[in-house]
Write an enzyme that holds these catalytic residues in place. Structure first.
Site, PDB file in Angstrom:
ATOM      1  N   ASP A 101       0.852  -1.131   0.142  1.00 24.85           N
ATOM      2  CA  ASP A 101      -0.061  -0.035  -0.178  1.00 24.85           C
ATOM      3  C   ASP A 101       1.047   1.289  -0.104  1.00 24.85           C
ATOM      4  O   ASP A 101       1.734   1.440   0.786  1.00 24.85           O
ATOM      5  CB  ASP A 101      -0.858  -0.056   1.265  1.00 24.85           C
ATOM      6  CG  ASP A 101      -2.371   0.510   0.930  1.00 24.85           C
ATOM      7  OD1 ASP A 101      -2.496   1.456   0.464  1.00 24.85           O
ATOM      8  OD2 ASP A 101      -3.218  -0.123   1.463  1.00 24.85           O
ATOM      9  N   ASP A 202      -3.015   4.615  -2.283  1.00 23.51           N
ATOM     10  CA  ASP A 202      -3.979   5.294  -1.421  1.00 23.51           C
ATOM     11  C   ASP A 202      -4.621   6.456  -1.832  1.00 23.51           C
ATOM     12  O   ASP A 202      -3.345   7.526  -2.234  1.00 23.51           O
ATOM     13  CB  ASP A 202      -3.440   5.248  -0.064  1.00 23.51           C
ATOM     14  CG  ASP A 202      -4.546   5.558   0.957  1.00 23.51           C
ATOM     15  OD1 ASP A 202      -5.339   4.829   1.141  1.00 23.51           O
ATOM     16  OD2 ASP A 202      -4.648   6.669   1.592  1.00 23.51           O
ATOM     17  N   GLU A 257      -6.437   3.982  -5.793  1.00 20.33           N
ATOM     18  CA  GLU A 257      -7.841   4.218  -5.253  1.00 20.33           C
ATOM     19  C   GLU A 257      -8.271   5.635  -5.339  1.00 20.33           C
ATOM     20  O   GLU A 257      -7.590   6.467  -5.428  1.00 20.33           O
ATOM     21  CB  GLU A 257      -7.365   3.945  -3.528  1.00 20.33           C
ATOM     22  CG  GLU A 257      -8.856   3.995  -2.845  1.00 20.33           C
ATOM     23  CD  GLU A 257      -8.735   4.516  -1.539  1.00 20.33           C
ATOM     24  OE1 GLU A 257      -9.891   4.292  -0.681  1.00 20.33           O
ATOM     25  OE2 GLU A 257      -7.885   5.359  -1.216  1.00 20.33           O
ATOM     26  N   HIS A 330     -11.012  -3.195   3.486  1.00 14.79           N
ATOM     27  CA  HIS A 330     -11.022  -2.791   4.791  1.00 14.79           C
ATOM     28  C   HIS A 330     -11.819  -1.411   5.138  1.00 14.79           C
ATOM     29  O   HIS A 330     -12.040  -0.772   6.323  1.00 14.79           O
ATOM     30  CB  HIS A 330      -9.581  -2.282   5.351  1.00 14.79           C
ATOM     31  CG  HIS A 330      -9.126  -1.262   4.771  1.00 14.79           C
ATOM     32  ND1 HIS A 330      -8.764  -1.508   3.034  1.00 14.79           N
ATOM     33  CD2 HIS A 330      -8.393  -0.129   4.867  1.00 14.79           C
ATOM     34  CE1 HIS A 330      -8.258  -0.308   2.757  1.00 14.79           C
ATOM     35  NE2 HIS A 330      -8.128   0.441   3.622  1.00 14.79           N
ATOM     36  N   ASP A 331     -12.270  -0.726   4.182  1.00 17.87           N
ATOM     37  CA  ASP A 331     -13.131   0.389   4.312  1.00 17.87           C
ATOM     38  C   ASP A 331     -14.709   0.312   4.203  1.00 17.87           C
ATOM     39  O   ASP A 331     -15.408   1.290   4.233  1.00 17.87           O
ATOM     40  CB  ASP A 331     -12.758   1.656   3.361  1.00 17.87           C
ATOM     41  CG  ASP A 331     -11.356   2.007   3.523  1.00 17.87           C
ATOM     42  OD1 ASP A 331     -10.842   2.129   4.662  1.00 17.87           O
ATOM     43  OD2 ASP A 331     -10.821   2.222   2.430  1.00 17.87           O
TER      44      ASP A 331
END
Ligand code: GLC
Ligand code: CA
Length: 558
Positions: A101, A202, A257, A330-331
């Site tokens: 990430d 990210d 993302e 995870h979000d």
């Protein structure tokens, strides 16, 4: 032959590990690299080709790793750099790629750069961030943090405000500063040279802000000002620079993302060819079939909305760019609670897997998704640990009162996806040998766990394995063209894929009541072979069949 260019990252499937809750190897209640190492064979057994690690770096954990204090070291709770290298090595030995990430829109407020930059204008790091005086007692502009509250924090020591689009502990980096871009490139090289195979970048589309940081004339809850940083003025330039100077020199993959991303804008960054900046893009449109923009603005689930988004992206990218397909991370709260059914948990988990993995694109699977883990119910806001949940709850409480706000948190919180993975039915779900895990374990672990599903041929887990094997063995699932059927139905999602004269038909029920499915024109089911299904019954009635609750079937035609 199709004109699509074939590459490894189009053919792979990726498993996402959120390290804190994956597996605890040393018994302190927190997931770690030792735990990951012990589960590499498990990950491989799923039939995936890569692991994406949510941040493993040194971090005060204000946003569980998305606040990085040292980009070149591992969070001590998770292990050491040496242990990471072992994981990397052992993953590679098993034919698994490793994706890191890359969080460079912001750092932690404990990062050395930030601590230095606070010292004032003369410090060489001052321009690494956005420091502003403010106007009298007012903040420099009206932007809001996407985690709720203003996007500016006053720092007494510095005597100025700094910009943070996320938590107060996550100051935004000033990417307009060429030195910051050099740092980013160095970080990329550091990990690529070590052997990692790519990055999930990210909120990468937020890295360029409108010059002068003007206030916004629009008010939008939790995102006022977003038009000044979503796809900002120099985004293209910076992404191209990262690509030309670093990424193009390695055989690596990138997925960016991109909240609020549209196809048109995405194509700008991911269209194949010399100007391609990223390989893929995580957009969010398909995660808004039960809400407006994101889960805190809850709305009734609409299959039509979901299908429209999918079909637009499938058709819009085909032959030009490549989709990154996910239904959990995870979000996001667990998908069974959102688009599936708790009553038909197994059937709906398998159907949802089929629905997105049989589309064109690289599938991403989030830890626990492969066993159909569900949301957790917590009884008090004090039990939540995610900074955005706590902030959003505060806003919700002011509007709708405590009780409703807690209900909403139960539905919408990211903590739903962050409970420890349920490995078996022993104490603490086999996640840790510690007395207490770092976070709540879902009470349903005795029923929903990996060990139980290993022993059941028809489990969700084994369905994922079959599905990923099926995708790998059939080019049409990877490279086929996409067409939607019965777009107007609000309980059926039906599409077909085609490649080199072969065709595949996918039918998915989103209904708790059975209904009759009639094959679309041009498909003769009696001539097809049933390749995937989540029920035992496979009887045909004429050129159709009765779709059971959340049933799915995939037929192949030569
Ligand atoms: C991304 C991450 C999320 C994080 C945020 C700020 O959306 O996926 O977990 O909180 O960026 O880094
Ligand atoms: Ca541990």
């Amino acid at each position: 032959m199709s004109e699509i260019k074939r590459t490894w990252w189009k053919e792979m499937a990726v498993y996402q590990v959120w390290p804190r809750s994956f597996c605890d190897g040393n018994g302190d209640g927190i997931g770690d690299l030792k735990g990951v190492l012990s589960k590499l064979d498990y990950i491989k057994s799923l039939g995936v080709d890569a692991i994406w690690f949510s941040p493993l770096y040194k971090s005060p954990q204000a946003d569980y790793g998305y606040d990085i204090a040292d980009y070149r070291d591992i969070q001590p709770e998770y292990g050491t750099l040496e242990e990471f290298k072992t994981v990397l090595d052992e993953a590679h030995k098993r034919g698994l790629k490793v994706i890191m990430d890359l969080v460079v829109n912001h750092t932690s407020n404990q990062h050395e750069w930030f601590l230095e930059s606070k010292k004032g204008k003369d410090n060489p790091y001052y321009d690494y961030y956005f420091w502003r005086k403010g106007k009298g007692n007012r903040r420099p502009n009206n932007w809001m943090s996407t985690f709720a509250g203003p996007a500016w924090e006053y720092d007494k020591e510095a005597g100025e405000y700094y910009l943070h689009l996320f938590a107060v502990e996550q100051p935004d980096l000033n990417m307009d500063n060429p030195k910051v871009r050099e740092e980013v490139k160095d970080i990329m090289r550091y990990w690529l040279d070590m052997g990692v195979d790519g990055f999930r970048e990210d909120v990468i589309t937020f890295i360029s802000k409108t010059e002068g940081l003007p206030s916004s004339p629009y008010w939008f809850p939790v995102a006022t000002g977003m038009e000044h940083y979503m796809g900002g003025p120099h985004l293209d330039e910076y992404l191209q620079e990262f690509k030309d100077d670093v990424l193009s020199k390695y055989d690596c993959m990138t997925v960016g993302e991109a909240p609020m991303m549209t196809i048109k804008k995405a194509l700008h960054h991911i269209t194949e060819g010399p100007k391609q900046q990223l390989n893929m893009m995580f957009h969010f449109e398909h995660m808004a079939a039960d809400c407006l923009f994101y889960s805190w603005f809850k709305a009734p689930f609409s299959l039509k909305k979901l299908k429209k988004v999918y079909t637009r992206w499938q058709k819009g990218l085909y032959g030009r760019a490549w989709n990154a397909n996910y239904i959990e991370n995870h979000d996001q709260p667990r998908i069974v609670n959102r688009y599936g059914s708790l009553k038909y948990r197994e059937a709906s988990a398998k159907m949802l897997a089929t629905m997105y993995i049989c589309q064109s694109g690289t599938p991403f699977i989030y830890q626990g998704q492969e066993i159909g883990m569900t949301n957790i119910r917590l009884n008090s806001i004090d039990d939540y640990v995610d900074v955005s949940t706590i902030n959003n709850y505060g806003v919700a409480k002011a509007i709708m009162g405590k009780k409703k706000a807690l209900e909403l948190a139960n539905y919408a919180s990211r903590d739903n996806a962050r409970t420890p993975v349920q490995w078996d039915d022993s104490k603490n779900a086999g996640f840790t040998t510690a007395e207490k895990p770092w976070f709540f374990i879902n009470e349903n672990y005795k029923e929903i766990n990996v060990a139980a599903q290993e022993n059941d041929e028809n489990s969700i887990l084994n369905y994922y394995r079959k599905l990923l094997k099926f995708r790998k063995e059939n080019d049409i699932v990877i490279y086929g063209d996409y067409d939607e059927h019965f777009a107007e139905s609000d309980k059926l999602f039906c599409y077909s894929r085609s490649l080199d004269g072969k065709r595949m038909l996918v039918a998915c029920s989103f209904s708790e009541t059975p209904f009759l499915f009639e094959a679309p024109k041009g498909f003769d089911l009696t001539k097809g072979t049933l390749a995937m299904s989540n029920y035992d019954i496979d009887a045909l009635y004429g050129n159709g069949f009765c779709l059971q609750p959340y049933e799915c079937r995939v037929y192949m035609f030569d």
